[in-house]
Design an enzyme around this catalytic site. Sequence first.
Site, PDB file in Angstrom:
ATOM      1  N   ARG A  68       7.174  -0.869  10.138  1.00  0.00           N
ATOM      2  CA  ARG A  68       6.644   0.469   9.843  1.00  0.00           C
ATOM      3  C   ARG A  68       5.148   0.564  10.094  1.00  0.00           C
ATOM      4  NH1 ARG A  68       8.535   0.797   4.068  1.00  0.00           N
ATOM      5  NH2 ARG A  68       9.498  -1.223   4.398  1.00  0.00           N
ATOM      6  N   GLU A 105       7.789  -7.953  -1.817  1.00  0.00           N
ATOM      7  CA  GLU A 105       8.430  -7.435  -3.036  1.00  0.00           C
ATOM      8  C   GLU A 105       9.911  -7.765  -3.053  1.00  0.00           C
ATOM      9  OE1 GLU A 105       8.236  -3.189  -3.697  1.00  0.00           O
ATOM     10  OE2 GLU A 105       8.459  -3.438  -5.860  1.00  0.00           O
TER      11      GLU A 105
END
Length: 179
Positions: A68, A105
């Site tokens: 991204r 994460e």
Amino acid sequence: MPYYPESSAELERAESLILEIPDYPSAGILFRDITPLLADGPAFRATVDALIAPFRGTFDAIAGLEARGFLLASAAAYASGTGLMPIRKSGKLPRPAAGVGYSLEYGIAEVEAHADFPRGSRVLVIDDVLATGGTLAAAHEVLRMLDYEVAGTAVLFEIDDLGGRDAVGDPRLHTVFRS
Ligand SMILES: O=P(O)(O)OC[C@H]1O[C@H](OP(=O)(O)OP(=O)(O)O)[C@H](O)[C@@H]1O
Ligand SMILES: Nc1ncnc2[nH]cnc12
């Protein structure tokens, strides 16, 4: 927050286009989905302008994180007239590359980059989301291995409560939106 007062309303609208998706890609993760923002031309442009505004004149190249981060970094490189360094997930580059492993994460990964710019180049690092900071810290390490200078770090959305800002440790970290 905005660097161009005239773009303040546009940035507010851009922020409203970031969706929160619970439990993706795994339970307990609140995923920030930027695709509606990318789909909106004026919001996308205002966001890219705001990402690079504090760094004008301070960098020679822009690095973007797969995947991204590429979307924002390539637009930012075009807007600033610099070259682009794709920092890729491991195993995708055809020539010798510097690589660093890290955890993020929701998993572990490794990033790699080629040395296509002159040594000592000042590189602005761009990504979409800052969570634990593992990805950006690894990107900085890759740049140091290649003898580049980190000119700064620009991120579209900072998740405040995961300690990412400290993990990145860049005093020139700039984030456009935060939770
Ligand atoms: O601060 P961190 O905990 O390191 O997380 C942030 C990173 O996680 C996402 O990338 P991901 O690896 O999911 O890749 P993608 O862009 O291909 O979806 C995001 O685009 C950041 O690069
Ligand atoms: N919560 C999250 N939303 C979107 N991208 C992420 N990358 C790491 N954590 C993320």
